[in-house]
Scaffold this motif. Structure first.
Motif, PDB file in Angstrom:
ATOM      1  N   GLY A 131      24.485 -43.796 -10.712  1.00 25.58           N
ATOM      2  CA  GLY A 131      24.614 -43.638  -9.270  1.00 25.58           C
ATOM      3  C   GLY A 131      23.301 -43.855  -8.543  1.00 25.58           C
ATOM      4  O   GLY A 131      23.258 -44.539  -7.503  1.00 25.58           O
ATOM      5  N   GLU A 132      22.237 -43.303  -9.080  1.00 20.71           N
ATOM      6  CA  GLU A 132      20.922 -43.446  -8.450  1.00 20.71           C
ATOM      7  C   GLU A 132      20.464 -44.892  -8.418  1.00 20.71           C
ATOM      8  O   GLU A 132      19.698 -45.285  -7.523  1.00 20.71           O
ATOM      9  N   ASN A 133      20.920 -45.688  -9.389  1.00 21.52           N
ATOM     10  CA  ASN A 133      20.545 -47.101  -9.446  1.00 21.52           C
ATOM     11  C   ASN A 133      21.620 -48.024  -8.881  1.00 21.52           C
ATOM     12  O   ASN A 133      21.558 -49.240  -9.052  1.00 21.52           O
ATOM     13  N   GLN A 134      22.599 -47.414  -8.202  1.00 22.36           N
ATOM     14  CA  GLN A 134      23.673 -48.158  -7.519  1.00 22.36           C
ATOM     15  C   GLN A 134      24.390 -49.120  -8.464  1.00 22.36           C
ATOM     16  O   GLN A 134      24.667 -50.269  -8.117  1.00 22.36           O
ATOM     17  N   ILE A 135      24.695 -48.624  -9.662  1.00 21.07           N
ATOM     18  CA  ILE A 135      25.418 -49.404 -10.660  1.00 21.07           C
ATOM     19  C   ILE A 135      26.878 -48.937 -10.669  1.00 21.07           C
ATOM     20  O   ILE A 135      27.150 -47.783 -11.006  1.00 21.07           O
ATOM     21  N   PRO A 136      27.820 -49.781 -10.269  1.00 20.86           N
ATOM     22  CA  PRO A 136      29.227 -49.373 -10.230  1.00 20.86           C
ATOM     23  C   PRO A 136      29.723 -48.972 -11.614  1.00 20.86           C
ATOM     24  O   PRO A 136      29.393 -49.622 -12.619  1.00 20.86           O
ATOM     25  N   PHE A 137      30.501 -47.884 -11.672  1.00 25.37           N
ATOM     26  CA  PHE A 137      31.039 -47.463 -12.960  1.00 25.37           C
ATOM     27  C   PHE A 137      32.397 -46.807 -12.806  1.00 25.37           C
ATOM     28  O   PHE A 137      32.769 -46.336 -11.726  1.00 25.37           O
ATOM     29  N   LYS A 160      36.944 -33.482 -13.181  1.00 24.67           N
ATOM     30  CA  LYS A 160      36.816 -33.994 -11.815  1.00 24.67           C
ATOM     31  C   LYS A 160      36.215 -32.940 -10.891  1.00 24.67           C
ATOM     32  O   LYS A 160      35.417 -33.264  -9.990  1.00 24.67           O
ATOM     33  N   LYS A 161      36.562 -31.677 -11.090  1.00 24.10           N
ATOM     34  CA  LYS A 161      35.977 -30.606 -10.282  1.00 24.10           C
ATOM     35  C   LYS A 161      34.474 -30.525 -10.518  1.00 24.10           C
ATOM     36  O   LYS A 161      33.698 -30.315  -9.587  1.00 24.10           O
ATOM     37  N   LYS A 162      34.081 -30.696 -11.774  1.00 25.08           N
ATOM     38  CA  LYS A 162      32.655 -30.674 -12.105  1.00 25.08           C
ATOM     39  C   LYS A 162      31.930 -31.826 -11.423  1.00 25.08           C
ATOM     40  O   LYS A 162      30.832 -31.649 -10.865  1.00 25.08           O
ATOM     41  N   LEU A 163      32.520 -33.002 -11.431  1.00 24.00           N
ATOM     42  CA  LEU A 163      31.898 -34.168 -10.800  1.00 24.00           C
ATOM     43  C   LEU A 163      31.748 -33.970  -9.292  1.00 24.00           C
ATOM     44  O   LEU A 163      30.737 -34.371  -8.698  1.00 24.00           O
ATOM     45  N   LEU A 164      32.753 -33.356  -8.673  1.00 28.24           N
ATOM     46  CA  LEU A 164      32.723 -33.183  -7.223  1.00 28.24           C
ATOM     47  C   LEU A 164      31.660 -32.189  -6.760  1.00 28.24           C
ATOM     48  O   LEU A 164      31.397 -32.067  -5.564  1.00 28.24           O
ATOM     49  N   GLN A 165      31.040 -31.498  -7.706  1.00 27.55           N
ATOM     50  CA  GLN A 165      29.911 -30.636  -7.356  1.00 27.55           C
ATOM     51  C   GLN A 165      28.685 -31.467  -6.988  1.00 27.55           C
ATOM     52  O   GLN A 165      27.775 -30.984  -6.310  1.00 27.55           O
ATOM     53  N   HIS A 166      28.672 -32.723  -7.457  1.00 26.66           N
ATOM     54  CA  HIS A 166      27.509 -33.583  -7.234  1.00 26.66           C
ATOM     55  C   HIS A 166      27.851 -34.909  -6.556  1.00 26.66           C
ATOM     56  O   HIS A 166      26.961 -35.587  -6.057  1.00 26.66           O
ATOM     57  N   TRP A 167      29.125 -35.287  -6.559  1.00 28.28           N
ATOM     58  CA  TRP A 167      29.530 -36.563  -5.997  1.00 28.28           C
ATOM     59  C   TRP A 167      30.461 -36.344  -4.801  1.00 28.28           C
ATOM     60  O   TRP A 167      31.319 -35.477  -4.832  1.00 28.28           O
ATOM     61  N   GLU A 168      30.294 -37.168  -3.772  1.00 29.60           N
ATOM     62  CA  GLU A 168      31.163 -37.063  -2.600  1.00 29.60           C
ATOM     63  C   GLU A 168      32.557 -37.586  -2.894  1.00 29.60           C
ATOM     64  O   GLU A 168      33.557 -37.047  -2.409  1.00 29.60           O
ATOM     65  N   THR A 169      32.628 -38.650  -3.677  1.00 31.48           N
ATOM     66  CA  THR A 169      33.920 -39.215  -4.071  1.00 31.48           C
ATOM     67  C   THR A 169      33.912 -39.447  -5.573  1.00 31.48           C
ATOM     68  O   THR A 169      32.852 -39.649  -6.179  1.00 31.48           O
ATOM     69  N   LEU A 170      35.090 -39.439  -6.149  1.00 32.35           N
ATOM     70  CA  LEU A 170      35.207 -39.625  -7.593  1.00 32.35           C
ATOM     71  C   LEU A 170      35.293 -41.104  -7.945  1.00 32.35           C
ATOM     72  O   LEU A 170      35.927 -41.884  -7.227  1.00 32.35           O
ATOM     73  N   PRO A 171      34.684 -41.509  -9.051  1.00 31.80           N
ATOM     74  CA  PRO A 171      34.838 -42.897  -9.510  1.00 31.80           C
ATOM     75  C   PRO A 171      36.256 -43.128 -10.024  1.00 31.80           C
ATOM     76  O   PRO A 171      36.979 -42.178 -10.340  1.00 31.80           O
ATOM     77  N   THR A 172      36.640 -44.364 -10.090  1.00 29.95           N
ATOM     78  CA  THR A 172      37.926 -44.718 -10.696  1.00 29.95           C
ATOM     79  C   THR A 172      37.923 -44.251 -12.150  1.00 29.95           C
ATOM     80  O   THR A 172      36.911 -44.348 -12.842  1.00 29.95           O
ATOM     81  N   SER A 173      39.060 -43.731 -12.596  1.00 29.79           N
ATOM     82  CA  SER A 173      39.130 -43.272 -13.985  1.00 29.79           C
ATOM     83  C   SER A 173      40.431 -43.737 -14.627  1.00 29.79           C
ATOM     84  O   SER A 173      41.428 -44.014 -13.931  1.00 29.79           O
TER      85      SER A 173
END
Length: 203
Positions: A131-137, A160-173
């Protein structure tokens, strides 16, 4: 997408020596024993395109495979090897990081997560790096057949709840299983769509 051809092209540890052809590139990476080689073989409908080993950490180079003469699948060394020396872990980290920062053809990275396990710091840290290097994943939850549906849903929701603690939106999974081919169609359709979206950038 129908897989018409899947050809091994090269292995190396220097991103500057990777294929020069202008084709979209998709990288696969995850912790050791996450089922990466099995997933790649399932997606490509090949038994041994990616080498499967009982010893975690077997993939130690950047491996390029040309798919349908249209795009590259890249099998990368994982992170977090328990059985690999500290010196080798540093080397892996160096050339993996160079790959992600220097490889212009890379259009998406698939981060593989074992669906049976709770969120691991090393996976979250790696996604943070992307994310910090703007690499899509995208996140690929593997071994989904190993859990019952209720337990599986609980694990994915927790992640997903854990990710949302640090990310505004979730990546595709994607939910996948190498044993049952779960997720194969959706996965390949996603790549097909991305290839269409970036086609103009590779002319």
């Amino acid at each position: 997408m129908k897989i018409k051809s899947a050809e091994f092209i090269m292995s190396n540890s220097n991103v500057m020596k990777a294929p020069t052809e202008r084709m979209p590139e998709y990288a696969f990476i995850g912790r050791s024993n996450v089922g990466k080689s099995s997933l790649i073989n399932m997606l490509m409908e090949r038994k041994d395109l990616a080498k499967i080993s009982g010893k975690p950490g077997k993939t130690q180079l950047i491996n390029h495979f040309k798919i349908n003469e249209e795009w590259f699948l890249v099998d990368l060394p994982g992170y977090g090897y328990a059985s690999v020396s500290k010196k080798k872990r540093v080397i892996f980290q160096y050339f993996i990081e160079n790959y992600f920062k220097e490889r212009e053809q890379l259009v998406c990275t698939f981060v593989l997560i074992d669906s049976r396990h709770d969120p691991q710091k090393i996976d979250l840290d790696f996604m943070q790096f992307l994310g910090e290097n703007q690499i899509p994943f995208c996140i690929i939850f593997t071994k989904a057949d190993k859990l019952g549906s209720s337990k599986l849903n609980k694990q994915i929701t927790s992640y997903k709840k854990k990710l949302l603690q640090h990310w505004e939106t979730l990546p595709t999974s994607f939910l996948t299983s190498s044993n049952t081919s779960l997720g194969r169609t959706e996965f390949l359709n996603f790549i097909d769509g991305v290839n269409e979206d970036v086609a103009k950038d590779f002319k």
